[in-house]
Scaffold this active site. Sequence first.
Site, PDB file in Angstrom:
ATOM      1  N   ARG A   1       1.037  -1.528  -0.306  1.00 42.15           N
ATOM      2  CA  ARG A   1       0.251   0.530  -0.288  1.00 42.15           C
ATOM      3  C   ARG A   1       0.996   1.150   0.075  1.00 42.15           C
ATOM      4  O   ARG A   1       1.835   1.178   0.602  1.00 42.15           O
ATOM      5  CB  ARG A   1      -0.624  -0.080   1.340  1.00 42.15           C
ATOM      6  CG  ARG A   1      -1.655  -1.045   1.100  1.00 42.15           C
ATOM      7  CD  ARG A   1      -3.093  -0.550  -0.213  1.00 42.15           C
ATOM      8  NE  ARG A   1      -4.206  -1.664  -0.017  1.00 42.15           N
ATOM      9  CZ  ARG A   1      -4.119  -2.623  -1.085  1.00 42.15           C
ATOM     10  NH1 ARG A   1      -3.076  -2.623  -1.689  1.00 42.15           N
ATOM     11  NH2 ARG A   1      -5.487  -3.278  -0.872  1.00 42.15           N
TER      12      ARG A   1
ATOM     13  N   GLU B   1      -2.946   7.678  -4.936  1.00 44.27           N
ATOM     14  CA  GLU B   1      -3.859   7.009  -5.937  1.00 44.27           C
ATOM     15  C   GLU B   1      -5.090   6.915  -6.095  1.00 44.27           C
ATOM     16  O   GLU B   1      -5.638   7.747  -4.715  1.00 44.27           O
ATOM     17  CB  GLU B   1      -3.187   5.955  -5.499  1.00 44.27           C
ATOM     18  CG  GLU B   1      -2.406   4.649  -5.885  1.00 44.27           C
ATOM     19  CD  GLU B   1      -2.076   3.529  -5.743  1.00 44.27           C
ATOM     20  OE1 GLU B   1      -3.275   2.931  -6.660  1.00 44.27           O
ATOM     21  OE2 GLU B   1      -0.793   2.937  -5.390  1.00 44.27           O
TER      22      GLU B   1
ATOM     23  N   HIS C   1       0.331   0.211  -9.725  1.00 47.04           N
ATOM     24  CA  HIS C   1      -0.438  -0.570  -9.051  1.00 47.04           C
ATOM     25  C   HIS C   1      -0.363  -1.931  -9.356  1.00 47.04           C
ATOM     26  O   HIS C   1      -2.476  -2.750  -9.456  1.00 47.04           O
ATOM     27  CB  HIS C   1      -1.768  -0.061  -8.187  1.00 47.04           C
ATOM     28  CG  HIS C   1      -1.659  -0.702  -7.107  1.00 47.04           C
ATOM     29  ND1 HIS C   1      -2.505  -0.001  -5.911  1.00 47.04           N
ATOM     30  CD2 HIS C   1      -2.111  -2.128  -6.395  1.00 47.04           C
ATOM     31  CE1 HIS C   1      -3.640  -0.488  -5.103  1.00 47.04           C
ATOM     32  NE2 HIS C   1      -2.058  -2.047  -5.388  1.00 47.04           N
TER      33      HIS C   1
END
Length: 378
Positions: free
Chosen positions: A208, A237, A254
């Site tokens: 994360r 993000e 990601h």
Amino acid sequence: MKILVDENMPYARDLFSRLGEVTAVPGRPIPVAQLADADALMVRSVTKVNESLLAGKPIKFVGTATAGTDHVDEAWLKQAGIGFSAAPGCNAIAVVEYVFSSLLMLAERDGFSLYDRTVGIVGVGNVGRRLQARLEALGIKTLLCDPPRADRGDEGDFRSLDELVQRADILTFHTPLFKDGPYKTLHLADEKLIRSLKPGAILINACRGAVVDNTALLTCLNEGQKLSVVLDVWEGEPELNVELLKKVDIGTPHIAGYTLEGKARGTTQVFEAYSKFIGHEQHVALDTLLPAPEFGRITLHGPLDQPTLKRLVHLVYDVRRDDAPLRKVAGIPGEFDKLRKNYLERREWSSLYVICDDASAASLLCKLGFNAVHHPAR
């Protein structure tokens, strides 16, 4: 029965249509009007599931086709009597293979042997354990840090984060995001930690974004700290710090867990959970969904050394294919999500069939997750 599914969940339409009427919707943002008469919602990590999204809606079940759940307010779902399931471990193999692809690229570029490096793994869940197993199969030393598991008495030689920072040549993060509490991981890699890394260390974040303090990392890199960085996840993000992207060695949008197998596992896990929830339990064999791999088979002569492993790994997936597109569009609104939505098909190492004339090479490749067999040379 109306089931909303994220439009980017592979096989979701076909599978969930066995249980009811399926409507595919964008995940960011979810069209609120569609929730008015829906019974179930299947999402990915881009959708924030909480009271503000679902209060007053008839949703009875939420499934997320992801291993992580920090985008879901599980406590509120439980309080509201809404069923919930995630897909733990669905993309763990994909993330491990992303890490290997990155490390082998850096090793070739910088001229070092992975076998001489010590890898510190922070977070020893589905990803961390698999990464440890594959590294140790190659004889690469690992150090493990996972305070929750250590405190529970789980099996493993757990070390402190400080020890990993002092001893590891490579530090890779695979934790959930906890914003507070005794096991807080928000900015776990803060400025103090980053500055304390060994000169020439490699820092990887594929869990994360906020586990690593992006502002502090950029400060250290701007000041010339000798550090290689691999980031698949970013604070804020789908926005990201473009200046930080310019400084890192590998930057991707990601997608570490984005293999076709990983996505399919996520979909099938929440499908099976929902079918059980409504009393029509069904099971799905993953290989009945996946297409035939494009590679076919290859023949490997002799032992498995690092250059050969790098060629095999990058034949299946070379991380640079995802680094370059992000750099081209970084800072343009919407492009981060577009890269994820239009992601090129990527397979796992198990899709590559390798015929080896060296028995030890075949055995090692199998331990690493390849589909390898030994056929002696004639």
